[in-house]
Design a protein around this motif. Structure first.
Motif, PDB file in Angstrom:
ATOM      1  N   LEU A   1      35.912-109.860 -12.182  1.00 29.96           N
ATOM      2  CA  LEU A   1      36.149-108.807 -13.167  1.00 29.96           C
ATOM      3  C   LEU A   1      37.650-108.651 -13.441  1.00 29.96           C
ATOM      4  O   LEU A   1      38.477-108.961 -12.589  1.00 29.96           O
ATOM      5  CB  LEU A   1      35.554-107.491 -12.676  1.00 29.96           C
ATOM      6  CG  LEU A   1      34.016-107.491 -12.614  1.00 29.96           C
ATOM      7  CD1 LEU A   1      33.507-106.336 -11.781  1.00 29.96           C
ATOM      8  CD2 LEU A   1      33.427-107.434 -14.019  1.00 29.96           C
ATOM      9  N   ALA A   2      37.972-108.168 -14.631  1.00 30.64           N
ATOM     10  CA  ALA A   2      39.374-108.067 -15.041  1.00 30.64           C
ATOM     11  C   ALA A   2      40.128-107.049 -14.189  1.00 30.64           C
ATOM     12  O   ALA A   2      39.540-106.140 -13.585  1.00 30.64           O
ATOM     13  CB  ALA A   2      39.458-107.686 -16.521  1.00 30.64           C
ATOM     14  N   LEU A   3      41.434-107.192 -14.181  1.00 27.88           N
ATOM     15  CA  LEU A   3      42.292-106.343 -13.371  1.00 27.88           C
ATOM     16  C   LEU A   3      42.162-104.883 -13.808  1.00 27.88           C
ATOM     17  O   LEU A   3      42.363-104.538 -14.970  1.00 27.88           O
ATOM     18  CB  LEU A   3      43.749-106.805 -13.504  1.00 27.88           C
ATOM     19  CG  LEU A   3      44.789-106.047 -12.683  1.00 27.88           C
ATOM     20  CD1 LEU A   3      44.540-106.254 -11.191  1.00 27.88           C
ATOM     21  CD2 LEU A   3      46.195-106.504 -13.054  1.00 27.88           C
ATOM     22  N   ASN A   4      41.759-104.024 -12.859  1.00 31.21           N
ATOM     23  CA  ASN A   4      41.631-102.585 -13.088  1.00 31.21           C
ATOM     24  C   ASN A   4      40.695-102.225 -14.244  1.00 31.21           C
ATOM     25  O   ASN A   4      40.875-101.200 -14.904  1.00 31.21           O
ATOM     26  CB  ASN A   4      43.015-101.954 -13.336  1.00 31.21           C
ATOM     27  CG  ASN A   4      43.771-101.740 -12.034  1.00 31.21           C
ATOM     28  OD1 ASN A   4      43.175-101.399 -11.015  1.00 31.21           O
ATOM     29  ND2 ASN A   4      45.072-101.975 -12.058  1.00 31.21           N
ATOM     30  N   LYS A   5      39.710-103.042 -14.460  1.00 30.97           N
ATOM     31  CA  LYS A   5      38.672-102.714 -15.435  1.00 30.97           C
ATOM     32  C   LYS A   5      37.522-101.957 -14.774  1.00 30.97           C
ATOM     33  O   LYS A   5      36.714-101.319 -15.448  1.00 30.97           O
ATOM     34  CB  LYS A   5      38.140-103.992 -16.085  1.00 30.97           C
ATOM     35  CG  LYS A   5      37.188-103.761 -17.250  1.00 30.97           C
ATOM     36  CD  LYS A   5      36.736-105.093 -17.865  1.00 30.97           C
ATOM     37  CE  LYS A   5      35.872-104.852 -19.092  1.00 30.97           C
ATOM     38  NZ  LYS A   5      35.426-106.130 -19.713  1.00 30.97           N
ATOM     39  N   THR A   6      37.470-102.008 -13.439  1.00 33.11           N
ATOM     40  CA  THR A   6      36.337-101.474 -12.679  1.00 33.11           C
ATOM     41  C   THR A   6      36.804-100.407 -11.705  1.00 33.11           C
ATOM     42  O   THR A   6      37.812-100.585 -11.001  1.00 33.11           O
ATOM     43  CB  THR A   6      35.630-102.605 -11.912  1.00 33.11           C
ATOM     44  OG1 THR A   6      35.231-103.608 -12.842  1.00 33.11           O
ATOM     45  CG2 THR A   6      34.422-102.085 -11.164  1.00 33.11           C
ATOM     46  N   TYR A   7      36.056 -99.332 -11.638  1.00 31.42           N
ATOM     47  CA  TYR A   7      36.337 -98.235 -10.707  1.00 31.42           C
ATOM     48  C   TYR A   7      35.291 -98.257  -9.599  1.00 31.42           C
ATOM     49  O   TYR A   7      34.085 -98.179  -9.864  1.00 31.42           O
ATOM     50  CB  TYR A   7      36.298 -96.910 -11.459  1.00 31.42           C
ATOM     51  CG  TYR A   7      36.424 -95.678 -10.589  1.00 31.42           C
ATOM     52  CD1 TYR A   7      37.430 -95.564  -9.641  1.00 31.42           C
ATOM     53  CD2 TYR A   7      35.543 -94.611 -10.755  1.00 31.42           C
ATOM     54  CE1 TYR A   7      37.553 -94.421  -8.858  1.00 31.42           C
ATOM     55  CE2 TYR A   7      35.656 -93.466  -9.983  1.00 31.42           C
ATOM     56  CZ  TYR A   7      36.662 -93.380  -9.032  1.00 31.42           C
ATOM     57  OH  TYR A   7      36.770 -92.248  -8.260  1.00 31.42           O
ATOM     58  N   ASN A   8      35.732 -98.390  -8.374  1.00 28.95           N
ATOM     59  CA  ASN A   8      34.840 -98.385  -7.205  1.00 28.95           C
ATOM     60  C   ASN A   8      34.799 -96.972  -6.633  1.00 28.95           C
ATOM     61  O   ASN A   8      35.833 -96.367  -6.356  1.00 28.95           O
ATOM     62  CB  ASN A   8      35.343 -99.370  -6.151  1.00 28.95           C
ATOM     63  CG  ASN A   8      34.434 -99.397  -4.932  1.00 28.95           C
ATOM     64  OD1 ASN A   8      33.220 -99.532  -5.062  1.00 28.95           O
ATOM     65  ND2 ASN A   8      35.013 -99.264  -3.740  1.00 28.95           N
ATOM     66  N   PHE A   9      33.602 -96.431  -6.455  1.00 28.57           N
ATOM     67  CA  PHE A   9      33.480 -95.048  -5.973  1.00 28.57           C
ATOM     68  C   PHE A   9      32.125 -94.851  -5.302  1.00 28.57           C
ATOM     69  O   PHE A   9      31.354 -95.803  -5.123  1.00 28.57           O
ATOM     70  CB  PHE A   9      33.672 -94.062  -7.130  1.00 28.57           C
ATOM     71  CG  PHE A   9      32.574 -94.098  -8.161  1.00 28.57           C
ATOM     72  CD1 PHE A   9      31.656 -93.065  -8.259  1.00 28.57           C
ATOM     73  CD2 PHE A   9      32.458 -95.167  -9.048  1.00 28.57           C
ATOM     74  CE1 PHE A   9      30.645 -93.087  -9.211  1.00 28.57           C
ATOM     75  CE2 PHE A   9      31.447 -95.198 -10.003  1.00 28.57           C
ATOM     76  CZ  PHE A   9      30.541 -94.159 -10.081  1.00 28.57           C
ATOM     77  N   LYS A  10      31.819 -93.626  -4.922  1.00 30.89           N
ATOM     78  CA  LYS A  10      30.574 -93.293  -4.232  1.00 30.89           C
ATOM     79  C   LYS A  10      29.827 -92.206  -5.020  1.00 30.89           C
ATOM     80  O   LYS A  10      30.428 -91.329  -5.617  1.00 30.89           O
ATOM     81  CB  LYS A  10      30.851 -92.775  -2.817  1.00 30.89           C
ATOM     82  CG  LYS A  10      31.553 -93.789  -1.898  1.00 30.89           C
ATOM     83  CD  LYS A  10      30.647 -94.943  -1.546  1.00 30.89           C
ATOM     84  CE  LYS A  10      31.216 -95.792  -0.409  1.00 30.89           C
ATOM     85  NZ  LYS A  10      32.517 -96.416  -0.755  1.00 30.89           N
ATOM     86  N   ILE A  11      28.502 -92.303  -4.998  1.00 32.21           N
ATOM     87  CA  ILE A  11      27.627 -91.290  -5.574  1.00 32.21           C
ATOM     88  C   ILE A  11      26.750 -90.742  -4.457  1.00 32.21           C
ATOM     89  O   ILE A  11      26.195 -91.518  -3.674  1.00 32.21           O
ATOM     90  CB  ILE A  11      26.737 -91.878  -6.692  1.00 32.21           C
ATOM     91  CG1 ILE A  11      27.588 -92.324  -7.874  1.00 32.21           C
ATOM     92  CG2 ILE A  11      25.688 -90.858  -7.146  1.00 32.21           C
ATOM     93  CD1 ILE A  11      26.801 -93.020  -8.973  1.00 32.21           C
ATOM     94  N   GLN A  12      26.644 -89.435  -4.376  1.00 29.20           N
ATOM     95  CA  GLN A  12      25.806 -88.820  -3.351  1.00 29.20           C
ATOM     96  C   GLN A  12      24.471 -88.393  -3.958  1.00 29.20           C
ATOM     97  O   GLN A  12      24.421 -87.808  -5.024  1.00 29.20           O
ATOM     98  CB  GLN A  12      26.509 -87.608  -2.726  1.00 29.20           C
ATOM     99  CG  GLN A  12      25.797 -87.079  -1.483  1.00 29.20           C
ATOM    100  CD  GLN A  12      26.638 -86.065  -0.730  1.00 29.20           C
ATOM    101  OE1 GLN A  12      27.871 -86.084  -0.825  1.00 29.20           O
ATOM    102  NE2 GLN A  12      25.990 -85.185   0.009  1.00 29.20           N
ATOM    103  N   THR A  13      23.380 -88.693  -3.270  1.00 29.52           N
ATOM    104  CA  THR A  13      22.043 -88.368  -3.764  1.00 29.52           C
ATOM    105  C   THR A  13      21.624 -86.973  -3.315  1.00 29.52           C
ATOM    106  O   THR A  13      22.270 -86.356  -2.461  1.00 29.52           O
ATOM    107  CB  THR A  13      21.019 -89.388  -3.254  1.00 29.52           C
ATOM    108  OG1 THR A  13      20.855 -89.232  -1.830  1.00 29.52           O
ATOM    109  CG2 THR A  13      21.473 -90.815  -3.544  1.00 29.52           C
ATOM    110  N   VAL A  14      20.488 -86.505  -3.843  1.00 31.43           N
ATOM    111  CA  VAL A  14      20.016 -85.176  -3.490  1.00 31.43           C
ATOM    112  C   VAL A  14      19.569 -85.098  -2.036  1.00 31.43           C
ATOM    113  O   VAL A  14      19.501 -84.004  -1.464  1.00 31.43           O
ATOM    114  CB  VAL A  14      18.850 -84.756  -4.404  1.00 31.43           C
ATOM    115  CG1 VAL A  14      19.330 -84.571  -5.827  1.00 31.43           C
ATOM    116  CG2 VAL A  14      17.701 -85.756  -4.341  1.00 31.43           C
ATOM    117  N   ASP A  15      19.248 -86.242  -1.428  1.00 29.41           N
ATOM    118  CA  ASP A  15      18.865 -86.223  -0.014  1.00 29.41           C
ATOM    119  C   ASP A  15      19.994 -86.737   0.877  1.00 29.41           C
ATOM    120  O   ASP A  15      19.773 -87.268   1.960  1.00 29.41           O
ATOM    121  CB  ASP A  15      17.570 -87.013   0.226  1.00 29.41           C
ATOM    122  CG  ASP A  15      17.650 -88.437  -0.297  1.00 29.41           C
ATOM    123  OD1 ASP A  15      18.590 -88.746  -1.052  1.00 29.41           O
ATOM    124  OD2 ASP A  15      16.772 -89.252   0.044  1.00 29.41           O
TER     125      ASP A  15
END
Length: 482
Positions: free
Chosen positions: A63-77
């Motif tokens: 993927l291109a330089l800084n085209k993608t953001y890596n992060f976390k999503i928290q679920t309801v459980d």
């Protein structure tokens, strides 16, 4: 003399080998009934290719330089999911420099370009090469944002995979998009292989709650896990379960033991809006007949019924005449409402518009245009709905590379308004404040339904085919473009 002595020895060895092979086969089939082995066989989440992936550096995987953001999503459980958000190409190219961090521009991207919510198949991770190729194609050729998650138990996501769990993960991803600035009608739900079971259930859930989404794309789908087990062949040649079907009730035991069913066929009536099904004829893992079954299930409410004689031996000539007349009427009706386009060296596209199908309105069964005029099921009022269904059967693409076929990307782009001529639908908007790095959804009102998302509003389909200038009417002619 020596040949006579050798023959019994060869036969004995052959019998021994067959006995061992049969025992191993029986053991393997038996293990499928054990929940632990069944889960690992279905999800293969322990296979985390690429091994030791650095998800903070998506550039390592193409993927291109800084085209993608890596992060976390928290679920309801309270599970935490690894996720990538890839900016649409037009947004990425307007950044001050390719060293700009993408996070502050996510909300602006969601408000100015549509987003593909991508659910991958079993095994591996979101950094798997074939999946990265999909993200690159969708973000550049289709100029759409892409949100890709790793389900619970995959990659660095916490938890253990299950059917209900994966659906919760999908819902959490959808709600993250809404919370971050996306409109529901600008979200395309897209699944591949196992992800089609997740996508179909999410679409059905959103439809039931009348929450918006633009449509759903099912690539290399299956009708149900039970049918996958029944039809699966090793390398497309050696049938895995076929021998069991010759033993009375043997396969019934396997079906009964399946905990994770992903019965997409059963949720077909609940899915509203636009549906695109794509499959390759050279798919060795899941035969394209699964997609044909799903397409026919969407079409079924619009076709006349056929009364099959219960006792062919005692059926009268008049009954047989009525039976054949029903078959002919059904065939003619199908040809009238389904538009078929043959594309040389690519495949075949079948498509139709269902303006309500068959359902109950005030307790009375109605079809097609009558339901379109009557409103929602149960006579509860509100706007009627339209469902356009497209089946793209391609010659090539195998199982893993269906979505990287540019021909399919063009069909998706045209049908879902992603091509350049549709860009005027998304006026520019000023970038809002940055989004949080970890999204925590509100507590659900029910275990499966999740909480309401007021920002999404009521479910609303895209403009009709006639309003978009595409083919019109429920009755069309069969065409061949050679």
């Amino acid at each position: 003399m020596s040949s006579d002595i050798a023959s019994p020895g060869i036969l004995t060895k052959a019998r021994t080998a067959l006995t061992i092979a049969g025992g191993l086969y029986a053991l393997a089939v038996g293990l499928i009934a054990v929940p632990y082995f069944q889960r690992h066989t279905l999800y293969c989440n322990a296979i985390r290719i690429p091994w030791f992936a650095d998800f903070d550096a998506p550039e390592k995987y193409g993927l291109a330089l800084n085209k993608t953001y890596n992060f976390k999503i928290q679920t309801v459980d309270n599970e935490t999911l690894g996720a990538w958000f890839i900016l649409a190409e037009s947004i990425y190219q307007t950044l001050p420099s390719h060293h700009t961090i993408p996070k502050p521009h996510i909300a602006h991207a969601l408000q100015t370009r549509p987003t593909i919510l991508f659910f991958h198949g079993n095994a591996a991770t979101r950094a798997f090469k074939a999946r990265v190729q999909h993200y690159s194609a969708f973000s550049s050729r289709l100029n759409a944002n892409v949100l890709a998650i790793d389900y619970r138990g995959f990659a660095e996501s916490t938890g253990t995979p299950s059917e209900e769990g994966l659906v919760r993960d999908a819902r959490a991803a959808y709600e993250w998009l809404i919370s971050s600035g996306a409109k529901g009608e600008d979200i395309i739900i897209m699944g591949h292989s196992l992800g089609t079971g997740v996508s179909a259930r999410l679409a059905a859930q959103l439809s039931k709650e009348e929450l918006a989404y633009r449509g759903v794309v099912l690539m290399s789908p299956f009708s149900s896990i039970a049918e996958v087990v029944k039809t699966y062949s090793v390398l497309g040649v050696v049938p895995l379960i076929k021998p069991l079907t010759m033993i009375p009730y043997a396969f019934n035991f396997i079906s009964w033991a399946l905990i994770h069913k992903f019965d997409t066929l059963s949720v077909v009536p609940q899915i509203k809006g636009k549906v695109l099904i794509a499959h390759a004829e050279n798919d060795w893992d899941i035969p394209y007949t699964h997609s044909q079954v799903l397409f026919n299930a969407f079409l079924e409410p619009l076709l006349p019924n056929v009364d099959i004689p219960s006792d062919p031996v005692s059926t009268t000539k008049e009954d047989w005449s009525a039976f054949t007349a029903q078959i002919s009427a059904r065939k003619n009706r199908r040809e009238a409402i389904v538009r078929t386009t043959h594309l040389p060296n690519f495949g075949v596209i079948e498509e139709f518009v269902d303006r309500g199908g068959e359902s109950l309105v005030n307790g009375e069964p109605v079809r097609g245009a009558e339901y379109w005029a009557a409103g929602r099921p149960g006579g509860g009022g509100g706007a009627p709905w339209e469902r356009e269904v497209i089946f793209v059967k391609m010659l090539e693409g195998g199982h893993d590379y269906v979505g990287v076929q540019e021909g399919l990307q063009d069909v998706i782009g045209r049908k879902f308004g992603l091509l350049p001529y549709s860009m005027s639908r998304f006026p520019a908007a000023p970038p809002p404040p940055p989004t949080p790095s970890v999204f925590v959804p509100p507590a659900p009102e029910s275990e499966v339904g999740g909480s309401d998302v007021s920002d999404a509003g009521a479910w609303s389909p895209l403009p009709s085919a006639s309003e978009r200038g595409e083919w019109t009417g429920a009755v069309t002619k069969v065409v061949d473009e050679m």
